[in-house]
Structure formats: C-alpha cells, structure tokens
Motif scaffolding. Sequence first.
Motif, PDB file in Angstrom:
ATOM      1  N   SER A  83       4.239  -3.053   4.370  1.00 43.08           N
ATOM      2  CA  SER A  83       4.613  -1.656   4.595  1.00 43.08           C
ATOM      3  C   SER A  83       3.359  -0.836   4.835  1.00 43.08           C
ATOM      4  O   SER A  83       2.250  -1.261   4.507  1.00 43.08           O
ATOM      5  CB  SER A  83       5.382  -1.100   3.396  1.00 43.08           C
ATOM      6  OG  SER A  83       4.552  -1.062   2.260  1.00 43.08           O
TER       7      SER A  83
ATOM      8  N   GLU B 178       4.870   4.153   3.095  1.00 35.88           N
ATOM      9  CA  GLU B 178       6.108   3.402   2.890  1.00 35.88           C
ATOM     10  C   GLU B 178       7.258   3.956   3.743  1.00 35.88           C
ATOM     11  O   GLU B 178       8.358   4.184   3.266  1.00 35.88           O
ATOM     12  CB  GLU B 178       6.486   3.371   1.415  1.00 35.88           C
ATOM     13  CG  GLU B 178       5.477   2.609   0.588  1.00 35.88           C
ATOM     14  CD  GLU B 178       5.878   2.450  -0.859  1.00 35.88           C
ATOM     15  OE1 GLU B 178       6.725   3.229  -1.344  1.00 35.88           O
ATOM     16  OE2 GLU B 178       5.340   1.548  -1.504  1.00 35.88           O
TER      17      GLU B 178
ATOM     18  N   PHE C  80       9.473  -1.069   5.974  1.00 35.91           N
ATOM     19  CA  PHE C  80       9.250  -2.274   5.180  1.00 35.91           C
ATOM     20  C   PHE C  80       9.694  -3.486   5.982  1.00 35.91           C
ATOM     21  O   PHE C  80      10.797  -3.497   6.538  1.00 35.91           O
ATOM     22  CB  PHE C  80      10.068  -2.250   3.880  1.00 35.91           C
ATOM     23  CG  PHE C  80       9.668  -1.187   2.922  1.00 35.91           C
ATOM     24  CD1 PHE C  80       8.610  -1.366   2.054  1.00 35.91           C
ATOM     25  CD2 PHE C  80      10.363   0.014   2.875  1.00 35.91           C
ATOM     26  CE1 PHE C  80       8.247  -0.384   1.158  1.00 35.91           C
ATOM     27  CE2 PHE C  80      10.012   1.000   1.984  1.00 35.91           C
ATOM     28  CZ  PHE C  80       8.951   0.802   1.126  1.00 35.91           C
TER      29      PHE C  80
END
Length: 165
Positions: free
Chosen positions: A131, A135, A138
Amino acid sequence: MEYIRKQIYSRPEIRRTLLPLWSAWALTAVGVLCGAIYILHDNISTGASSALLGGMVVGGCGLVTVLCYWIFGDSRRPYCKDIHAVLEPTYTYYSFSQEKQLVDALERGDETALDAVKRQANPELALVRYSDRDERVFYSQLIRVEGHKYIPLTDIFVNHKQQSK
C-alpha cells in the motif's frame, strides 16, 4: 513472497521504480566536490590535502553503497501510476483458524473487518499487503507459511479505499 511481487508487476497500473538512497548520493557528491578541489588547486597544505583525500574516500564509499544497493539489495518497489505513489510491503501474521474470516474480509474489501481479526506472532498465515503511505490502495494476498516456504492461498485482492471529503 515473490508470488505477490510478480503478480503486482504484471498489472498495467504498476511499474517498477528504484528507491533513492539520498544519504549515499550526498556522500558521493561530497567526494566529487573534494576530488574537484584536490585536482584544481596545486598549492594545498598537507592537512587540507589529507582532508580532501578522506572526503574522496567517503564519496567513493557512498558510490559503492549505491551500486551494491541497486545490484544486490531490495532497491525496487512497485509504483502505482493511478495514485502516483510507491507501494510498501507490510506483513501481518494470523493462525490457520482465521483463514475464512480473512478471505471473506479481503473479498468484500472490508478494511474494518481485517483490522478486527486477531493477529499472532507465530506465522501460520501471512497477509502480505502493498500500500502507499496514505493507504489509498491495497494489494493483498493471503499466504500459508510452512517453515521457509510461502504458499499462496489467494489471488491478489485490490482494494481502493474511499477518500472522505
């Protein structure tokens, strides 16, 4: 863990990128500067000459460090063109009994459910995730750990996290 890397790099939105070693490049620049001063000035005292030669050695060590890192080290990372970010790996370990719960959460793309699954220190299952720092995306794969062997249990799941505005 090679399986997830190979699969990520085969995706059209991912390319390989080299990670910079800024500190080693700074040392190399110091060595080049010291070398230039040493070569361009004829009348240098013995102490200054020794200091400049020492700076050149430090710069050479910096350059050797960069070259070894690129040739032998873990210098490449996936770069996601969609979000313009380098993806870093994380490894989280679980017990075999958590497999169904993990796969269900990965299939739904439910980050909250993944965070709720109990982790353990003894690696039986590993969730490998790439990631970006924020974030936003992912790339995840569940792997069974058997000694020093890693056996993929799932394909790669891609989860784009929705940004709140």
